[in-house]
Motif scaffolding. Structure first.
Motif, PDB file in Angstrom:
ATOM      1  N   UNK A 175      46.854  43.079  43.514  1.00 48.74           N
ATOM      2  CA  UNK A 175      45.693  42.198  43.368  1.00 48.74           C
ATOM      3  C   UNK A 175      44.416  42.959  43.713  1.00 48.74           C
ATOM      4  N   UNK A 176      44.450  43.711  44.791  1.00 41.95           N
ATOM      5  CA  UNK A 176      43.279  44.488  45.196  1.00 41.95           C
ATOM      6  C   UNK A 176      42.907  45.510  44.125  1.00 41.95           C
ATOM      7  N   UNK A 226      43.607  47.753  33.755  1.00 42.69           N
ATOM      8  CA  UNK A 226      44.178  49.089  33.944  1.00 42.69           C
ATOM      9  C   UNK A 226      45.143  49.116  35.132  1.00 42.69           C
ATOM     10  N   UNK A 227      45.076  48.124  36.007  1.00 41.36           N
ATOM     11  CA  UNK A 227      45.957  48.065  37.169  1.00 41.36           C
ATOM     12  C   UNK A 227      47.405  47.795  36.775  1.00 41.36           C
ATOM     13  N   UNK A 228      47.633  47.332  35.553  1.00 40.79           N
ATOM     14  CA  UNK A 228      48.996  47.040  35.096  1.00 40.79           C
ATOM     15  C   UNK A 228      49.798  48.335  34.944  1.00 40.79           C
ATOM     16  N   UNK A 229      49.156  49.387  34.483  1.00 46.65           N
ATOM     17  CA  UNK A 229      49.848  50.667  34.247  1.00 46.65           C
ATOM     18  C   UNK A 229      50.109  51.361  35.579  1.00 46.65           C
ATOM     19  N   UNK A 286      40.184  37.720  42.101  1.00 44.58           N
ATOM     20  CA  UNK A 286      38.973  37.180  41.482  1.00 44.58           C
ATOM     21  C   UNK A 286      39.370  36.285  40.318  1.00 44.58           C
ATOM     22  N   UNK A 287      38.446  35.506  39.821  1.00 43.84           N
ATOM     23  CA  UNK A 287      38.727  34.614  38.694  1.00 43.84           C
ATOM     24  C   UNK A 287      38.992  35.442  37.441  1.00 43.84           C
ATOM     25  N   UNK A 320      53.294  39.237  35.447  1.00 46.84           N
ATOM     26  CA  UNK A 320      53.827  37.971  35.959  1.00 46.84           C
ATOM     27  C   UNK A 320      53.330  37.698  37.378  1.00 46.84           C
ATOM     28  N   UNK A 321      53.279  38.743  38.210  1.00 46.31           N
ATOM     29  CA  UNK A 321      52.816  38.567  39.586  1.00 46.31           C
ATOM     30  C   UNK A 321      51.346  38.158  39.613  1.00 46.31           C
ATOM     31  N   UNK A 322      50.534  38.809  38.790  1.00 48.52           N
ATOM     32  CA  UNK A 322      49.107  38.464  38.754  1.00 48.52           C
ATOM     33  C   UNK A 322      48.892  37.039  38.253  1.00 48.52           C
TER      34      UNK A 322
END
Length: 185
Positions: free
Chosen positions: A68-69, A77-80, A10-11, A38-40
């Motif tokens: 990404x999903x 919170x997806x980083x952790x 998403x944006x 970095x990937x995101x």
């Protein structure tokens, strides 16, 4: 032939982009957080999942697709990282406090059958208490006590590090060492 992305990124908001950029450049963040950021950012910059994985120092684009999903659902919170495998922790903070409460209680000779706590007597007391923990192990008790700063003394008792009882003219007094925490590390 390229495949259509099932869950495209998403944006990003300006705040999310700023936080991801800060994390991706950080030298003090965990390496896994830096690589995920970095990937995101690479995917947000138009790269496909495989290119984004390589830009982040990873090999698999599938992991980036899952990231990404997850980012779409949870945000930053997806980083952790999540729980990495193995058995889920059984005892939370309430159970840990229950163990510490029992360890701090002075044992009753009649009810507990001991004058000082050992791991086995603590385990027996916790298992038989009405609000106790019926399946607690001595290893769990040991780890909780150790994390809370208790140590096994030569007097065959568990004591909190930095807290002692001293005899004074007025009676027995609890004395605590203010530097106990720095000394432990």
């Amino acid at each position: 032939m390229t495949y259509r992305k099932v869950d495209p990124l998403r944006a990003l908001t300006d705040e999310e982009r700023a936080v991801l950029t800060q994390i991706s450049r950080s030298a003090s963040e965990p390496a896994s957080h830096v690589a995920r950021a970095q990937a995101l950012l690479a995917v947000a910059g138009g790269k496909n999942y495989t290119e984004a994985a390589r830009a982040a120092g990873r090999r698999a684009g599938d992991a980036v697709a899952q990231l990404v999903s997850r980012f779409n659902r949870e945000g930053l919170a997806a980083i952790a990282p999540r729980h990495g495998g193995g058995a889920q922790p059984i005892y939370g903070s309430a159970e840990r406090e229950r163990i510490l409460k029992e360890a701090r209680r002075t044992p009753d000779r009649e009810r507990d059958g001991t004058a000082t706590w050992s791991l086995n007597t603590l385990q027996r007391a916790l298992r038989h208490a009405p609000d106790g923990l019926p399946h607690v192990s001595t290893y769990t008790i040991f780890m909780v006590l150790h994390e809370a700063g208790f140590t096994w003394q030569a007097s065959q008792t568990w004591c909190e590090t930095g807290k002692v009882k001293r005899k004074r003219k007025s009676g027995v007094v609890d004395v605590s060492d203010p530097d106990a925490e720095p000394k432990k590390s």
